[in-house]
Each structure stands twice: as structure tokens, then as C-alpha cells.
Scaffold this motif. Structure first.
Motif, PDB file in Angstrom:
ATOM      1  N   GLU A   1      22.307  21.436   9.136  1.00 20.69           N
ATOM      2  CA  GLU A   1      23.351  21.084  10.100  1.00 20.69           C
ATOM      3  C   GLU A   1      23.713  22.270  10.985  1.00 20.69           C
ATOM      4  N   ASN A   2      23.811  23.448  10.395  1.00 18.61           N
ATOM      5  CA  ASN A   2      24.176  24.653  11.142  1.00 18.61           C
ATOM      6  C   ASN A   2      22.967  25.519  11.496  1.00 18.61           C
ATOM      7  N   HIS A   3      21.766  25.013  11.190  1.00 18.49           N
ATOM      8  CA  HIS A   3      20.535  25.745  11.465  1.00 18.49           C
ATOM      9  C   HIS A   3      20.581  27.165  10.898  1.00 18.49           C
ATOM     10  N   LYS A   4      20.911  27.240   9.616  1.00 20.16           N
ATOM     11  CA  LYS A   4      20.951  28.525   8.925  1.00 20.16           C
ATOM     12  C   LYS A   4      20.070  28.466   7.687  1.00 20.16           C
TER      13      LYS A   4
ATOM     14  N   ASN B   1       0.453  29.166  11.099  1.00 20.27           N
ATOM     15  CA  ASN B   1       0.284  27.713  11.093  1.00 20.27           C
ATOM     16  C   ASN B   1       1.627  27.020  11.248  1.00 20.27           C
ATOM     17  N   TYR B   2       1.720  26.108  12.183  1.00 26.73           N
ATOM     18  CA  TYR B   2       2.955  25.341  12.367  1.00 26.73           C
ATOM     19  C   TYR B   2       3.038  24.218  11.336  1.00 26.73           C
ATOM     20  N   THR B   3       4.242  23.923  10.902  1.00 31.75           N
ATOM     21  CA  THR B   3       4.481  22.780  10.024  1.00 31.75           C
ATOM     22  C   THR B   3       5.891  22.251  10.285  1.00 31.75           C
ATOM     23  N   SER B   4       6.076  20.954  10.113  1.00 35.24           N
ATOM     24  CA  SER B   4       7.402  20.359  10.294  1.00 35.24           C
ATOM     25  C   SER B   4       8.283  20.576   9.070  1.00 35.24           C
ATOM     26  N   ASN B   5       7.689  21.064   7.973  1.00 36.69           N
ATOM     27  CA  ASN B   5       8.452  21.428   6.777  1.00 36.69           C
ATOM     28  C   ASN B   5       9.147  22.756   7.061  1.00 36.69           C
ATOM     29  N   ILE B   6      10.458  22.697   7.293  1.00 37.46           N
ATOM     30  CA  ILE B   6      11.157  23.884   7.789  1.00 37.46           C
ATOM     31  C   ILE B   6      11.155  25.025   6.779  1.00 37.46           C
ATOM     32  N   LYS B   7      11.238  24.713   5.480  1.00 36.89           N
ATOM     33  CA  LYS B   7      11.200  25.777   4.473  1.00 36.89           C
ATOM     34  C   LYS B   7       9.869  26.517   4.535  1.00 36.89           C
ATOM     35  N   LEU B   8       8.794  25.760   4.602  1.00 34.45           N
ATOM     36  CA  LEU B   8       7.464  26.362   4.666  1.00 34.45           C
ATOM     37  C   LEU B   8       7.264  27.113   5.977  1.00 34.45           C
ATOM     38  N   PHE B   9       7.824  26.551   7.064  1.00 33.39           N
ATOM     39  CA  PHE B   9       7.679  27.192   8.377  1.00 33.39           C
ATOM     40  C   PHE B   9       8.392  28.543   8.399  1.00 33.39           C
ATOM     41  N   ILE B  10       9.603  28.595   7.822  1.00 31.89           N
ATOM     42  CA  ILE B  10      10.344  29.859   7.759  1.00 31.89           C
ATOM     43  C   ILE B  10       9.589  30.869   6.898  1.00 31.89           C
ATOM     44  N   GLN B  11       9.026  30.380   5.803  1.00 38.58           N
ATOM     45  CA  GLN B  11       8.254  31.251   4.920  1.00 38.58           C
ATOM     46  C   GLN B  11       7.067  31.866   5.661  1.00 38.58           C
ATOM     47  N   ARG B  12       6.359  31.034   6.435  1.00 42.07           N
ATOM     48  CA  ARG B  12       5.221  31.544   7.210  1.00 42.07           C
ATOM     49  C   ARG B  12       5.676  32.478   8.321  1.00 42.07           C
ATOM     50  N   ALA B  13       6.816  32.145   8.940  1.00 44.17           N
ATOM     51  CA  ALA B  13       7.313  32.961  10.058  1.00 44.17           C
ATOM     52  C   ALA B  13       7.706  34.359   9.613  1.00 44.17           C
TER      53      ALA B  13
ATOM     54  N   ASN C   1      10.850  41.734  12.843  1.00 42.46           N
ATOM     55  CA  ASN C   1      10.188  40.594  12.208  1.00 42.46           C
ATOM     56  C   ASN C   1      11.152  39.443  11.968  1.00 42.46           C
ATOM     57  N   ILE C   2      12.341  39.747  11.475  1.00 49.92           N
ATOM     58  CA  ILE C   2      13.306  38.689  11.188  1.00 49.92           C
ATOM     59  C   ILE C   2      13.866  38.080  12.478  1.00 49.92           C
ATOM     60  N   LYS C   3      13.987  38.905  13.518  1.00 49.18           N
ATOM     61  CA  LYS C   3      14.448  38.379  14.810  1.00 49.18           C
ATOM     62  C   LYS C   3      13.444  37.373  15.373  1.00 49.18           C
ATOM     63  N   LEU C   4      12.163  37.749  15.340  1.00 49.53           N
ATOM     64  CA  LEU C   4      11.125  36.852  15.860  1.00 49.53           C
ATOM     65  C   LEU C   4      11.015  35.586  15.026  1.00 49.53           C
ATOM     66  N   ALA C   5      11.162  35.729  13.704  1.00 46.40           N
ATOM     67  CA  ALA C   5      11.116  34.558  12.836  1.00 46.40           C
ATOM     68  C   ALA C   5      12.258  33.603  13.149  1.00 46.40           C
ATOM     69  N   SER C   6      13.430  34.150  13.421  1.00 51.95           N
ATOM     70  CA  SER C   6      14.580  33.314  13.793  1.00 51.95           C
ATOM     71  C   SER C   6      14.350  32.626  15.133  1.00 51.95           C
ATOM     72  N   MET C   7      13.775  33.357  16.084  1.00 55.15           N
ATOM     73  CA  MET C   7      13.474  32.772  17.392  1.00 55.15           C
ATOM     74  C   MET C   7      12.431  31.671  17.272  1.00 55.15           C
ATOM     75  N   LEU C   8      11.428  31.895  16.433  1.00 58.07           N
ATOM     76  CA  LEU C   8      10.327  30.935  16.301  1.00 58.07           C
ATOM     77  C   LEU C   8      10.796  29.657  15.612  1.00 58.07           C
ATOM     78  N   THR C   9      11.585  29.796  14.555  1.00 61.54           N
ATOM     79  CA  THR C   9      12.023  28.633  13.774  1.00 61.54           C
ATOM     80  C   THR C   9      13.303  28.013  14.291  1.00 61.54           C
ATOM     81  N   GLU C  10      14.023  28.773  15.158  1.00 59.92           N
ATOM     82  CA  GLU C  10      15.320  28.335  15.693  1.00 59.92           C
ATOM     83  C   GLU C  10      16.352  28.170  14.571  1.00 59.92           C
ATOM     84  N   PHE C  11      16.200  28.983  13.531  1.00 61.81           N
ATOM     85  CA  PHE C  11      17.157  29.047  12.431  1.00 61.81           C
ATOM     86  C   PHE C  11      17.681  30.465  12.308  1.00 61.81           C
ATOM     87  N   THR C  12      18.989  30.609  12.036  1.00 66.60           N
ATOM     88  CA  THR C  12      19.539  31.919  11.725  1.00 66.60           C
ATOM     89  C   THR C  12      19.151  32.254  10.295  1.00 66.60           C
ATOM     90  N   ILE C  13      18.417  33.342  10.114  1.00 66.92           N
ATOM     91  CA  ILE C  13      17.883  33.693   8.798  1.00 66.92           C
ATOM     92  C   ILE C  13      18.633  34.891   8.228  1.00 66.92           C
TER      93      ILE C  13
END
Length: 421
Positions: free
Chosen positions: A311-314, A285-297, A334-346
Motif C-alpha cells: 500500500e505504501n510501496h515500502k 531479470n524482470y518479474t512481476s513478483n515484487i519480492k523476487l524483483f527487489i531481491q534481484r534489484a 546500489n540501494i538508490k538504483l534498486a528503489s528507483m527500479l522497483t519503485e519501492f522505498t527499501i
């Protein structure tokens, strides 16, 4: 004999265009125009101008006629033999011609010789090729992003040549092929139109099976709710042939977007997985809440807490030790795809129990047992202390610090030994 040979040439040239019309869907008006232009180009080369010529083409019957129109002038006053004819010569054609009248005379290609015929054939071939290129470009230029089916015609090392139902050539480069794909001549495959190049009016239709658009179009075809606008695909991250993550959103509270995309017992997504060489597809499920989105990803891992640096997308993600391997996935997938999906370095960290969070040691104090360049490499990814390194996933140390597995194991053994003493 010569005249008969020329006639055969004429019919052959018309037949060539008739066949082209049937296979390339060229309309009759364009066909006649191309033929007429080709004849006029040759006439202009032979006579210096084609202005006073009438070219009549009948592609249905497979014939053509050419007439030259000249003005009758008094004998001895001809200045332009192409556009003027002496009275005496005109009266040989029709005795009642007078000065000032126009003479229309049929032109027989036989008297122009073989060079003119060859020139005409070359001009026709050039026009055919140009028209074919224009037709191909116009057919595909507005279809980028659409799925096309074609038959494998030739398999090369760097690309596969595919032909569509009109025998147009399409190219599937090696870089756009799913690694597990095996292509056999004559089989039908599907791909998305990635781009249409047209350098020097030589169009090349480039296909892709690895681009995210391909998965997106397959989902649109399988899930009616997407086509109806009830569900939107927000983002896609793919490792072609291995795994993909798709973020979807529903505009109808009654519709579960994940369930709709997957289908009953995976019925909707099964065909797509098979098309993509068993590529595992996770729908979230997509959400604009980035914390929740990363959690789902990061699913199927359960996240304990997240620190976000927008600011640094981390993002720093903390998990229970048993969840870390799930978050990272096999080969870090899994972590690579999650980073690609959210556009955040995790960055993933193990949660440290309270009783173990008392003492820590800076990495620099281990310089007698660990090479300084190794310490610097680990510090460059934000890990300065022994416990920070021990709490970080081994796979992250290998990948992000760019260290050999043996080197990472040596570092971990040294650090663990320190706390076991």
C-alpha cells in the motif's frame, strides 16, 4: 543604372531562396509559393490590393515577372486607378484597345523606389525564417525518443550547441549532460531527442544524454533480440555516468535476456558503457513478483528475507551483516538504483543473531547523552530502539535521518557502549 541595380536585387533575392532550397530541402512548389506570397504582400501595401496582379516566379532561372491587369474605361471615369485605366492611357500602350477590354501591363520594380525594395527584402527574410522554423519543427516533432548524431558547434557554460547534417541547431543543456562528458568543438556526439519546444514558432530541439531513453535506444541498437521483439526492456534506473540498472524480460524460454543483453564477455554492453563515460550497467531479470524483483534489484547482495508494504510501496530487507554493504553500495548507489527500479522505498536491516535478541532499550532513554532532536530524527525513519539503530546501516542513518556523519557516529558509540557494559 537604376534598372540594372534593381535587376541585381531581383537576382540576389531569387539566389537567396535557391540556396535556402538546397540547404533546407524545400520543395520547388513551396519555394515558388513563398516567393509569390512575398511579392503579393508588397504589392498589396503599395496598391491596396494584389487581386489584379499576376506574379510569375522562376526560381530555376533566377528571375520573376509581375503583371498588373486593369479594365479599360472611358476617359474621365476612372474610379480605381489600380484596377481601371482610361481609354486614352490604354491606347498609348496599344492603339487598338477599346472600352471593356483588359490591359495587362508588366510592372517594373524600379519605379517603386528603394523603400519598396527594402520592404520586399524584409518580407522575404521573414518568410524564409518562418519556413525554416516550420521545416525544423516538422522534421523533429515526431522524432522524440530517437537518437541523433551531431557536431559540436559551440560550448557554453549552461548548454552545448550541436548542428546536425543539415546545419539545424540542437541544444544539449547542462542538466542533460553526463557529468564526466567533455565536449570539443568539431567532434561528433550522440544524444536522444528529449523534447521539441515551439514557443512563438521558434522551435528548440532539446537533447539528452542522461535520460533513460538514451540507454534504452543504445540497448535496442546493440541487442538484435530487442528489435525483434524477443526481449523487452521493462524498466531502467540511472545515475548518469556512474551506474545503471536495467530490468529485461524474455518472451522466448530459449533466450536468456540478461546474457543476450550483456553479450559474450560483455561484448554487447561494452560499447554502451564506453558511450556513457564508463557507466556501470547491471542487467537483471524482470518479474512481476515484487519480492523476487527487489531481491534481484539489490544484486550483488544476497537477501535473507523481505517484508513488503504494498500500500505504501515500502520494503524492509533483512541481510546478513556482511551483505549489508553490498546492498547499499558505494555512496548508497546500489540501494538508490534498486528503489528507483522497483519503485519501492527499501530499508535495509542487519539480521540479529538469536542470542543477541533478548534485551533492547528505547531511544528516549538516551536523552541525557543524545540530543532530543537527533533522537526524533532517527525515530522519524521508523527506528525506535537502540538495537534497531545498531542493526541499521550507518549510511541509511546519514541519508534518511539527514544527520551529519559525526552525529551518527556519536549516536552509535553511545548505543554500543550501553550493550558492552
Amino acid at each position: 543604372m537604376a534598372a540594372k541595380k534593381i535587376d541585381e536585387n531581383q537576382v540576389s533575392m531569387i539566389d537567396t531562396f535557391r540556396e535556402f532550397k538546397e540547404t533546407k530541402n524545400i520543395d520547388r512548389t513551396t519555394l515558388v509559393s513563398v516567393l509569390e506570397e512575398s511579392f503579393r504582400n508588397v504589392l498589396a501595401k503599395l496598391f491596396g490590393s494584389d487581386e489584379n496582379f499576376d506574379v510569375i516566379v522562376n526560381p530555376d532561372k533566377g528571375d520573376f515577372e509581375i503583371y498588373r491587369n486593369r479594365m479599360v474605361v472611358p476617359d474621365g471615369e476612372v474610379e480605381d486607378e489600380n484596377k481601371q485605366i482610361a481609354l486614352k492611357e490604354a491606347q498609348k500602350i496599344e492603339p487598338d484597345y477599346e472600352v471593356g477590354e483588359e490591359v495587362s501591363e508588366q510592372v517594373n520594380f524600379a519605379k517603386f523606389g528603394r523603400r519598396a525594395i527594402l520592404n520586399l527584402r524584409q518580407t522575404l527574410a521573414s518568410k524564409v525564417l518562418e519556413l525554416e522554423h516550420d521545416t525544423l519543427y516538422n522534421k523533429y516533432k515526431d522524432r522524440v525518443g530517437q537518437i541523433v548524431s551531431g557536431e559540436v558547434y559551440q560550448v557554453w557554460k549552461r548548454e552545448v550547441l550541436i548542428v546536425d547534417d543539415e546545419n539545424n541547431e540542437l541544444i544539449l543543456p547542462k542538466s542533460e549532460q553526463i557529468p564526466a562528458d567533455i565536449y570539443r568543438k568539431g567532434e561528433t556526439i550522440r544524444a536522444v531527442i528529449l523534447r521539441v519546444d515551439n514557443e512563438n514558432n521558434n522551435p528548440k530541439i532539446i537533447l539528452s544524454r542522461t535520460n533513460s531513453m538514451f540507454l534504452e535506444r543504445l540497448l535496442e541498437a546493440e541487442v538484435p533480440e530487442i528489435g525483434d521483439g524477443l526481449i523487452a526492456i521493462r524498466k531502467i534506473a540511472r545515475m548518469p555516468g556512474e551506474r545503471a540498472k536495467v530490468a529485461v524480460e524474455s518472451f522466448d524460454d530459449r533466450i536468456d535476456p540478461v546474457g543476450a543483453c550483456v553479450g559474450v564477455k560483455g561484448s554487447r554492453v561494452y560499447g554502451i558503457v564506453r558511450e556513457l563515460c564508463n557507466e556501470n550497467i547491471d542487467v537483471v531479470n524482470y518479474t512481476s513478483n515484487i519480492k523476487l524483483f527487489i531481491q534481484r534489484a539489490l544484486s550483488p547482495a544476497h537477501v535473507s528475507s523481505i517484508n513488503i508494504d504494498e500500500e505504501n510501496h515500502k520494503a524492509e530487507v533483512y541481510l546478513q551483516p556482511e551483505e549489508v554493504s553490498l546492498a547499499i553500495g558505494r555512496g548508497g548507489m546500489n540501494i538508490k538504483l534498486a528503489s528507483m527500479l522497483t519503485e519501492f522505498t527499501i530499508d535495509v536491516f542487519r539480521e540479529v543473531p538469536e542470542g543477541e535478541a533478548d534485551e533492547d532499550i528505547y531511544l528516549d532513554e538516551f536523552s541525557d547523552e543524545i540530543d532530543q532532536w537527533v533522537i526524533d530524527a532517527i525515530k522519524s525513519i521508523g527506528l525506535d530502539t537502540a538495537k534497531a539503530v545498531l542493526n541499521a546501516p550507518r549510511e541509511m542513518l546519514v541519508e534518511k535521518a539527514d544527520l551529519e556523519e559525526e552525529t551518527v557516529d556519536h549516536v552509535l558509540n553511545v548505543l554500543r557502549a550501553e550493550f558492552e557494559q
